[in-house]
Design an enzyme around this catalytic site. Structure first.
Site, short mmCIF file in Angstrom:
data_model
loop_
_atom_site.label_atom_id
_atom_site.label_comp_id
_atom_site.label_asym_id
_atom_site.label_seq_id
_atom_site.Cartn_x
_atom_site.Cartn_y
_atom_site.Cartn_z
N LYS A 86 -8.17 -5.11 -1.19
CA LYS A 86 -8.76 -6.21 -1.97
C LYS A 86 -10.21 -6.47 -1.57
O LYS A 86 -10.98 -6.97 -2.38
CB LYS A 86 -7.90 -7.46 -1.83
CG LYS A 86 -6.53 -7.24 -2.47
CD LYS A 86 -5.77 -8.50 -2.75
CE LYS A 86 -4.60 -8.25 -3.69
NZ LYS A 86 -3.50 -7.47 -3.07
C1 LIG Z 1 -2.53 -6.74 -3.86
C2 LIG Z 1 -1.90 -5.56 -3.21
C3 LIG Z 1 -1.22 -4.56 -3.95
C4 LIG Z 1 -0.98 -4.67 -5.45
O1 LIG Z 1 -2.16 -4.48 -6.20
P1 LIG Z 1 -2.23 -4.94 -7.74
O2 LIG Z 1 -3.64 -4.75 -8.13
O3 LIG Z 1 -1.80 -6.38 -7.75
O4 LIG Z 1 -1.29 -4.07 -8.50
C5 LIG Z 1 -0.72 -3.46 -3.27
N1 LIG Z 1 -0.85 -3.33 -1.93
C6 LIG Z 1 -1.49 -4.26 -1.18
C7 LIG Z 1 -1.58 -4.08 0.28
C8 LIG Z 1 -2.04 -5.41 -1.79
O5 LIG Z 1 -2.67 -6.33 -1.03
#
Ligand SMILES: *Cc1c(COP(=O)(O)O)cnc(C)c1O
Length: 469
Positions: free
Chosen positions: A112
């Site tokens: 993120k």
């Molecule tokens: C947010 C997240 C996801 C999922 O990603 P999306 O964009 O919501 O599909 C997968 N793995 C981790 C570690 C995350 O923090």
């Protein structure tokens, strides 16, 4: 470049408006009116660029005239300067024709950071030009909160309030948020559950007077700029592997990350398959298999960032599948609101079947995959990443095509699951080694909208101008 809403009722806007608004006024999500295309020779010219430079070149067509080229180049440089790895998103080979793409070298150890670092800087840039301030309010059950805090800390025009359910997130997750010492960062530990946190945030956004008074905003996963920034690492890895045909497996929750792969493909990257990996919360996998998108209840798993049933970015895919007919999307979403399910006609599913694969990976298989990778390569992966690797291996793919699983979190972020699978407990990177000793800043509040409002009014920094006056 103009942006249109997936529900077709809101006027088209430029990048700056789409960024600051997040959600379109008709309740839809913004998408660019058309896709910029990179030809094979354009792609050749991008090979070998440093990540920030590549990010700048790929995102520039989406920004149009809203920001000067030099300002944006500085912004992307700065956004990725805090990553632990020079490549920002390095590939690691785990088998014949098989790689993981390490997206966890940012400040909070999850992918993120890759999008939120530039996103917060873009917000700050445009708000500064308008001489405006925004108060961002959000609820977190873990990863998003810390990534938002690290991205917003110290930004002149942003104030950030993040609610987490008191005593219900892991110590590492809490400390990653509460040990950030910055005047514009406000952590609230709410006496309640994550759902209570979300309900409170919703209530404050629904309060028009308070919303205007605070100029409330959000940095959630429906913001177009996140999809845009995430498309870059699909290019970076495909270019590093020769920009031929390529397959990606993506650990998925809100469908934002995998939709960024869809965007990369629309921009000309030769992706032959996108494999959606889910845990037991498999609404997306069921949709891809059957054409029916049906809500069920959320079950807790060892990959908690994917414990999601209604995927907020799914509407963007729907819009593409309905040939960008906003009225059709609005009708489908309205039906989903009433019936908790929607079904696409078989002919609408043809492009889904052509591009997407999906797999549901339960906790047992996730643990077995962590153990297998440790045995085969000697290194550790986190449970989210493991769902992607498992999905890649379950798909029975052509072994001549390079296959990449997105590694979305550092193994030390989820040490319990990794230890359970391998007997080894992953260590935090050096720069976070003293996390347990750092001073925490957090306010405990009861589950009450008036208490939260009072707290926000009191804690918000005075504008520098107001201080002078
Ligand atoms: C947010 C997240 C996801 C999922 O990603 P999306 O964009 O919501 O599909 C997968 N793995 C981790 C570690 C995350 O923090």
């Amino acid at each position: 470049m103009r942006y249109v809403s997936t529900r077709g009722e809101a006027p088209a806007v430029d990048f700056e408006e789409a960024l600051l608004a997040g959600l379109a006024p008709d309740g839809g999500l913004y998408l660019p009116e058309e896709w910029p295309r990179f030809s094979t020779s354009d792609l050749d010219a991008l090979k070998g660029l440093a990540y920030p430079e590549l990010a700048c070149k790929l995102m520039a067509p989406f920004l149009g005239e809203t920001i000067a080229a030099e300002s944006f180049a500085r912004l992307t440089d700065d956004a990725y300067a805090g990553f632990d790895h020079r490549a920002v998103a390095p590939l690691r080979q785990i088998g014949a024709g098989e790689w993981i793409l390490e997206l966890y070298h940012g400040p909070t150890l999850s992918f993120k950071d890759v999008a939120l670092q530039p996103l917060a800087r873009l917000f700050d840039h445009f708000l500064g030009e308008r001489d405006e301030r925004l108060t961002i309010l959000g609820a977190t059950s873990g990863d998003t909160g810390s990534a938002a805090i690290e991205a917003c800390r110290g930004r002149a025009n942003l104030e950030l309030f993040i609610l987490h359910p008191k005593g219900r997130i892991s110590e590492v997750q809490r400390r990653q948020m509460t040990t950030v010492q910055a005047e514009n960062i406000h952590n609230v530990a709410l006496e309640g559950t994550f759902d209570d946190c979300q309900a409170l945030v919703k209530a404050l956004f629904a309060d028009a007077a308070f919303r205007a008074e605070m100029r409330l905003g959000a940095v959630n996963s429906i913001n177009w700029a996140r999809n845009m920034a995430q498309a870059v690492y699909y290019f970076a890895s495909a270019l590093a592997l020769g920009a031929r045909e390529i397959v990606f497996a993506v650990p998925s929750g809100n469908f934002g990350d995998v939709f960024a792969g869809h965007v990369a493909r629309m921009m000309g990257l030769p992706i032959s398959r996108l494999i959606v990996a889910t845990n037991r919360n498999d609404i997306l996998a069921r949709f891809i298999a059957s054409g029916t998108y049906r809500r069920s209840t959320v079950e807790p798993t060892i990959s908690p960032a994917m414990d999601i049933q209604v995927a907020s970015n799914f509407e963007r895919l729907l819009f593409e599948l309905q040939d960008r007919d906003g009225a059709a999307v609005a009708a489908l979403m309205e039906g989903f609101g009433v019936n908790s399910e929607l079904t696409l006609e078989p002919e609408r599913m043809a492009p889904v079947r052509a591009l997407y694969g999906a797999a549901r990976v339960d906790d047992e298989r996730t643990l077995a995959t962590i153990a297998a990778i440790e045995r085969e390569t000697g290194s550790l992966i986190d449970p989210h990443t493991a769902t992607g690797v498992a999905a890649l291996r379950m798909a029975g793919l052509d072994r001549a095509i390079p296959r990449v699983a997105l590694a979305t979190a550092h193994p030390a972020k989820f040490p319990d699951a990794v230890e359970r699978a391998t007997g080894r407990r992953p260590a935090l990177p050096d720069r976070l080694a003293d996390l347990e000793e750092r001073e925490e800043r957090v306010t405990v509040l009861p589950n009450d909208p008036d208490d939260l409002k009072r707290h926000m009014r009191e804690e918000r920094r005075a504008r520098p101008k107001e201080r002078v006056a």
